[in-house]
Design an enzyme around this catalytic site. Structure first.
Site, PDB file in Angstrom:
ATOM      1  N   ILE A 104       0.826  -1.211   0.000  1.00 63.52           N
ATOM      2  CA  ILE A 104       0.000   0.000   0.000  1.00 63.52           C
ATOM      3  C   ILE A 104       0.856   1.256   0.000  1.00 63.52           C
ATOM      4  CG2 ILE A 104      -0.260   0.072   2.510  1.00 63.52           C
ATOM      5  CD1 ILE A 104      -2.814   1.152  -0.237  1.00 63.52           C
ATOM      6  N   GLU A 162      -7.653  -2.282   5.166  1.00 65.54           N
ATOM      7  CA  GLU A 162      -7.555  -2.847   6.513  1.00 65.54           C
ATOM      8  C   GLU A 162      -6.365  -3.793   6.636  1.00 65.54           C
ATOM      9  OE1 GLU A 162      -7.845  -6.283   6.313  1.00 65.54           O
ATOM     10  OE2 GLU A 162      -8.329  -5.957   4.201  1.00 65.54           O
ATOM     11  N   GLY A 304      -5.542  -7.174   0.560  1.00 67.06           N
ATOM     12  CA  GLY A 304      -6.056  -6.218   1.534  1.00 67.06           C
ATOM     13  C   GLY A 304      -5.198  -4.968   1.549  1.00 67.06           C
ATOM     14  N   GLU A 305      -5.154  -4.291   2.689  1.00 66.06           N
ATOM     15  CA  GLU A 305      -4.370  -3.057   2.867  1.00 66.06           C
ATOM     16  C   GLU A 305      -4.917  -1.879   2.073  1.00 66.06           C
ATOM     17  OE1 GLU A 305      -0.263  -3.622   1.864  1.00 66.06           O
ATOM     18  OE2 GLU A 305      -0.036  -5.428   3.072  1.00 66.06           O
ATOM     19  N   GLY A 306      -6.004  -2.057   1.325  1.00 70.53           N
ATOM     20  CA  GLY A 306      -6.452  -1.013   0.416  1.00 70.53           C
ATOM     21  C   GLY A 306      -5.745  -1.079  -0.925  1.00 70.53           C
TER      22      GLY A 306
END
Length: 338
Positions: A104, A162, A304-306
């Site tokens: 990210i 997240e 994830g992580e955006g």
């Protein structure tokens, strides 16, 4: 500023949702018809420009300031062996974010996004939601408030993500409680558990849903009973963004699960949201269908992580650049009979 200081304040905000400007969207639609291209030839890029025009209230929307916000939390339900990694990895990844070494970090920089990381009580996991509510009312309100606080009023776009070991189990539980259906249709491998691990997740979620079956099915109660701090924070950010009229780019299954309880209570909450991508987690496609969201990308991502939403932010920037910078037929002295 305190956000959602009570359950009633949260419920009231969810019940009274801001609408986009129909006039600005109509003006943007007219402009699309005047640009030097065949009508509809830029496909969803045209739709995105009109969407942003409505929320920004101007025919030529722009993204001058955009933020990626990643929330991290730990989950008590990991005691049941639902994840391939231990909870300590959450804090280790937050440190990696801080050091600039995560996906990210690279992807938000490439997309021109400020990056904000909010770690929520990593040393104090939520309760095991098979035997108790994951969060107390106060804890859930606090998480919602942390999410709302990252949504600055001058943002033109917010990208949400997240990090939290065990949170794909919470996400599946949220979806099952919000939209129903067999848990097996919502639960997937998450961080990479095998078939036996998925079976454990299904059994854990079934127990949790049975334990909380008599509880009210409001958005707040569903979030606090089977959610997590980072997921509740995403829900708070989504709702605050709606209050401010700021479009939201959602990431994968876990991020999108935060809106499931809200949409079950008021389906219009999705109207300012864009699904950045469809992840490889099996439940995500089903969730997007339930929400009526059509993802911009499908790249087989499941980090994830955006990360997927950050990649999609580049598509959004392209859409608005074309809409704003292209010449009209009149300006270019091109025949409008294309």
């Amino acid at each position: 500023m305190t956000f959602y200081s009570s359950i009633e304040a949260f419920a009231a905000a969810l019940a009274d949702l801001r609408e986009p400007s129909a006039d600005a969207a109509a003006d943007a639609r007219v402009r699309q018809g005047e640009l030097t291209k065949p009508a509809g030839s830029l496909g969803r890029l045209e739709d995105l420009a009109i969407f942003f025009a409505g929320w920004q209230g101007k025919a030529r929307p722009r993204i001058d300031r955009a933020r990626a916000a990643v929330f991290a939390g730990n989950h008590g339900v990991t005691v049941h062996g639902v994840s391939a990694f231990p909870p300590s990895v959450t804090a280790q990844m937050v440190a990696n974010f801080a050091n600039g070494g995560a996906a990210i970090n690279a992807l938000s920089a490439a997309a021109g996004l400020e990056l904000t990381v909010v770690a929520l009580d990593l040393d104090r996991p939520t309760a095991d939601f098979t035997v108790a509510a994951a969060m107390s009312e106060t804890e859930c309100l606090d998480a919602l408030g942390h999410g709302a606080a990252v949504v600055a009023a001058d943002l033109d776009l917010i990208v949400l993500g997240e990090m939290g070991i065990g949170n794909s189990t919470a996400a599946a539980a949220l979806c099952a409680r919000s939209f129903g259906g067999a848990v097996a249709g919502w639960a997937g491998p998450g961080t990479g558990v095998d078939g036996q691990g998925v079976a454990r997740k299904i059994a854990v979620i079934d127990r949790a849903l049975a334990f909380h079956a008599a509880a009210p099915r409001t958005a707040f109660e569903t979030l606090r009973r089977v959610g997590g701090r980072e997921i509740a924070a995403i829900a708070g950010a989504i709702l605050r963004a709606r209050q401010l009229g700021i479009p939201v780019l959602l990431d994968g299954f876990i991020c999108t699960s935060a809106i499931a309880p809200l949409a079950a209570e008021n389906p219009a909450i999705v109207d300012h949201c864009i699904a950045g991508h469809c992840s490889a987690e099996p439940g995500h496609k089903r969730l997007l269908a339930a929400l009526g969201l059509d993802p911009l990308l499908s790249l087989g991502m499941r980090l994830g992580e955006g990360s997927g939403a950050a990649v999609a932010a580049g598509i959004v920037r392209s859409a608005l650049a074309a809409h704003d910078r292209m010449a009209t037929f009149a300006e270019a002295e091109v025949s409008a009979s294309l």
